[in-house]
Design a protein around this motif. Structure first.
Motif, mmCIF file in Angstrom:
data_model
loop_
_atom_site.group_PDB
_atom_site.id
_atom_site.type_symbol
_atom_site.label_atom_id
_atom_site.label_comp_id
_atom_site.label_asym_id
_atom_site.label_seq_id
_atom_site.Cartn_x
_atom_site.Cartn_y
_atom_site.Cartn_z
ATOM 1 N N PRO A 75 -33.951 -6.179 4.191
ATOM 2 C CA PRO A 75 -35.112 -5.956 3.328
ATOM 3 C C PRO A 75 -35.320 -4.464 3.067
ATOM 4 C CG PRO A 75 -35.664 -7.348 5.215
ATOM 5 C CD PRO A 75 -34.310 -6.789 5.470
ATOM 6 N N GLY A 76 -35.897 -4.126 1.936
ATOM 7 C CA GLY A 76 -36.158 -2.726 1.630
ATOM 8 C C GLY A 76 -37.341 -2.585 0.694
ATOM 9 N N THR A 77 -37.932 -1.415 0.707
ATOM 10 C CA THR A 77 -39.131 -1.191 -0.110
ATOM 11 C C THR A 77 -38.806 -1.073 -1.594
ATOM 12 O OG1 THR A 77 -38.908 1.123 0.502
ATOM 13 C CG2 THR A 77 -40.588 -0.138 1.654
ATOM 14 N N ARG A 79 -37.364 -3.419 -3.123
ATOM 15 C CA ARG A 79 -37.530 -4.782 -3.628
ATOM 16 C C ARG A 79 -38.832 -5.364 -3.089
ATOM 17 N NH1 ARG A 79 -32.999 -6.193 -0.487
ATOM 18 N NH2 ARG A 79 -33.130 -3.989 -0.008
ATOM 19 N N GLY A 101 -48.350 -1.062 2.910
ATOM 20 C CA GLY A 101 -47.017 -0.514 2.644
ATOM 21 C C GLY A 101 -47.030 1.005 2.579
ATOM 22 N N THR A 149 -47.768 -5.501 -3.197
ATOM 23 C CA THR A 149 -46.367 -5.228 -3.520
ATOM 24 C C THR A 149 -46.254 -4.056 -4.491
ATOM 25 O OG1 THR A 149 -45.896 -7.542 -3.180
ATOM 26 C CG2 THR A 149 -44.267 -6.299 -4.394
ATOM 27 N N CYS A 152 -46.369 -0.082 -3.342
ATOM 28 C CA CYS A 152 -45.176 0.671 -2.929
ATOM 29 C C CYS A 152 -44.320 1.064 -4.124
ATOM 30 C CB CYS A 152 -44.352 -0.158 -1.954
ATOM 31 S SG CYS A 152 -45.125 -0.299 -0.352
ATOM 32 N N TRP B 155 -41.349 -11.396 6.677
ATOM 33 C CA TRP B 155 -40.551 -10.911 5.549
ATOM 34 C C TRP B 155 -41.352 -9.932 4.701
ATOM 35 C CZ3 TRP B 155 -37.814 -16.036 3.568
ATOM 36 C CH2 TRP B 155 -36.824 -16.390 4.496
ATOM 37 N N GLU B 158 -41.485 -6.660 6.467
ATOM 38 C CA GLU B 158 -40.212 -5.946 6.405
ATOM 39 C C GLU B 158 -39.993 -5.324 5.028
ATOM 40 O OE1 GLU B 158 -37.767 -8.562 9.735
ATOM 41 O OE2 GLU B 158 -37.425 -8.925 7.611
ATOM 42 N N ALA B 159 -40.326 -6.110 3.991
ATOM 43 C CA ALA B 159 -40.142 -5.599 2.631
ATOM 44 C C ALA B 159 -41.101 -4.445 2.341
ATOM 45 C CB ALA B 159 -40.343 -6.719 1.615
ATOM 46 N N LEU B 160 -42.179 -4.348 3.124
ATOM 47 C CA LEU B 160 -43.127 -3.243 2.939
ATOM 48 C C LEU B 160 -42.795 -2.077 3.867
ATOM 49 C CD1 LEU B 160 -46.363 -5.379 2.593
ATOM 50 C CD2 LEU B 160 -45.364 -3.969 0.799
ATOM 51 N N GLY B 161 -41.626 -2.139 4.492
ATOM 52 C CA GLY B 161 -41.130 -0.990 5.249
ATOM 53 C C GLY B 161 -41.551 -0.911 6.707
ATOM 54 N N THR B 162 -41.888 -2.073 7.322
ATOM 55 C CA THR B 162 -42.267 -2.042 8.736
ATOM 56 C C THR B 162 -41.017 -1.950 9.606
ATOM 57 O OG1 THR B 162 -44.002 -3.568 8.082
ATOM 58 C CG2 THR B 162 -43.744 -3.168 10.441
#
Lengths: 260, 261
Positions: A75-77, A79, A101, A149, A152, B155, B158-162
């Motif tokens: 996962p990445g910021t 996306r 975020g 969402t 970020c 999820w 994680e997608a928010l950078g944790t």
């Protein structure tokens, strides 16, 4: 030709269940250009959400997913994801959910506040900043999830049936909001939905997936004048032509699967 | 039907309690049971009042509270940590789960004589017993709270950078908080039970020792008086715990239900 924003190459995914391995995706290919809004539709259980989760980096799979030419490893910021179930942090208020975020990125409160305030205004939730998710309606929760969402500023939005849990009226309002956000930001969007009309109304391009094991079997390009009103678009010939074609295609896929 | 309508009235709800005390008083007065062994509530109340006026009860109460509190805090912190690790690490779970499963249903009070042999008479034995009794409900509840964290939450985080480590504190433990408080409330109850049991078996101080002593001397009214003290303290501690958890869980679905059991 420009390098695609997202490239999915020969992607396969199998799940191990109690009754053995199930192949969810088989050699799926998909290419999305920067700024495109692509929807994936298909019969239930065809693996369309699985494809989205793999692009998100949440699930491992065979094959490659590239974003800006780089292999996705997790996962990445870059996306941002919105799930059908809202997935807000129930222990954080509306404001803290949206700020989450940015906080993780290490942004200090002084810089966060104006961004968060602007997003709260954008989603029309002024006065609800200090509410917890349990105190919000479904539509409000999904607005907060979208704002969280967007905070970020990801280049890509991955939407997993984002409006699937909403009632018909709220759904239409939210579709217009999504469209407005996309038109204003021109982010690259990959959306999974089971609603063909919604897909046609929002996207540039629609990919229809076959029943399991999922594969993209047909693509439709949608060319609509998005500056027009919802009524004008829905009543236009162009809209209904694509909608019928996509609907027939999905139906054929669903029928092919049924062993009845 | 007024009984049903007034069920929310605090005063009305104490009626059964008053009835029990009344019946107890009658039984004792009618000498169905020897009053020497079952002192009347009035006698217990007199003893209770007498105990409160002396310093002995306060000191012993503080000793018992100290033992339960230390055992509870240590048990809660390490239990929550073990529960979290069990839920997040397959290797850790593989090694620890059999131990937890094997000791979960063991009555911890059975170990007090053994602890007394190892650690002697006094604080360490009592604290160890409390610690062990609090540890297991904390492990089991924290584990459950962490393991049930929805995929979409982790999820999203994680997608928010944790980061990996922050996932533990910012997502998993936060999600487990309602279960952690359930574990804490159970542990709080156990902490009094085990502290007093340990004091009865292996201690020279504490409420448990005091009750045991009054029992040995045949002064049952004072024994019941000491018991009443600990009931009051335990009740107040439980209420405090309910209030604290309600504040910490004000975001949770359960916060909509105003009344705690």
């Amino acid at each position: 030709m420009n390098r695609p924003k997202i490239e999915v190459r020969r992607l396969s995914k199998s799940y191990v269940t109690d009754r053995g391995a199930v192949l969810a995706l088989r050699d799926t290919d998909l290419t999305i250009a920067e700024g495109e809004f692509v929807s994936i539709v298909g019969p239930s259980g065809c693996g369309k959400s699985t494809l989205l989760y793999i692009v998100g980096g949440f699930l491992p799979a065979d094959g490659d997913v590239l974003v800006d030419g780089q292999v996705v490893a997790g996962p990445g910021t870059d996306r941002g994801v919105v799930f059908q179930e809202y997935a807000l942090f129930p222990w954080l208020t509306v404001r803290d959910n949206i700020a989450y975020g940015l906080e993780q990125q290490g942004m200090v409160a002084v810089e966060r506040t104006p961004i968060v305030e602007r997003l709260i205004a954008l989603i029309g939730l002024k006065g609800f900043e200090n509410r917890y998710p349990r105190e919000l309606s479904g539509g409000m929760k999904q607005r907060v999830a979208i704002a969280r969402t967007l905070a970020c500023d990801p280049a890509i939005l991955l939407l997993d049936e984002p409006l699937g849990a909403l009632d018909a009226q709220t759904r239409e309002i939210m579709q217009d909001e999504l469209l407005r956000i996309w038109l204003n930001t021109r982010k690259t969007v990959l959306m999974v939905t089971h609603d063909v009309t919604e897909a046609v109304y929002l996207s540039n391009r629609i990919c229809v997936m076959s029943a399991r094991p999922g594969q993209i079997v047909e693509e439709f390009t949608v060319e609509l004048d998005r500056s027009k009103s919802r009524e004008d678009i829905f009543l236009s010939e162009a809209f209904n032509k694509v909608r019928n074609e996509v609907w027939l295609c999905v139906r054929r896929q669903a029928m092919a699967e049924e062993p009845r | 039907m007024s009984l049903r309508l007034d069920v929310k009235n605090w005063f009305v709800r104490t009626v059964p309690l008053v009835v029990i005390i009344g019946v107890w008083q009658l039984l004792s007065g009618a000498k169905i049971v020897d009053p020497a062994f079952l002192p009347a509530p009035s006698a217990v109340f007199a003893a209770f009042a007498d105990l409160l006026s002396g310093g002995e009860i306060t000191l012993n109460l503080l000793i018992t509270l100290f033992r339960s509190a230390v055992g509870l805090v240590l048990g809660a912190v390490s239990g929550a940590w073990i529960g979290l690790m069990m839920a997040r690490s397959e290797i850790f779970r593989a090694y620890v789960a059999p131990i937890v499963g094997g000791t979960y249903s063991l009555p911890k009070s059975a170990l007090i004589p053994l602890f007394a042999l190892w650690f002697g008479i006094g604080n360490v034995t009592a604290i160890c017993a409390v610690y062990l009794a609090c540890l297991l409900p904390m492990i089991v509840n924290t584990y459950h709270g962490v393991i049930t964290t929805p995929k979409v939450l982790t999820w999203s985080a994680e997608a928010l950078g944790t980061g990996k480590r922050q996932m533990l504190t910012r997502i998993y433990l936060r999600h487990a908080l309602p279960d952690i408080f359930t574990g804490l409330r159970i542990s709080l109850g156990f902490s009094f039970v085990l502290a007093i049991s340990a004091e009865m078996i292996a201690s020279t101080s504490g409420i448990g020792k005091l009750m045991f002593m009054y029992g040995e001397n045949g002064t049952y009214d004072y024994m019941f008086g000491a018991l009443a003290c600990i009931i009051v303290v335990a009740f107040l501690a439980d209420r405090a715990m309910v209030a604290i958890s309600a504040w910490f869980l004000r975001w949770h679905e359960s916060a909509a239900r105003t009344e705690a059991a």
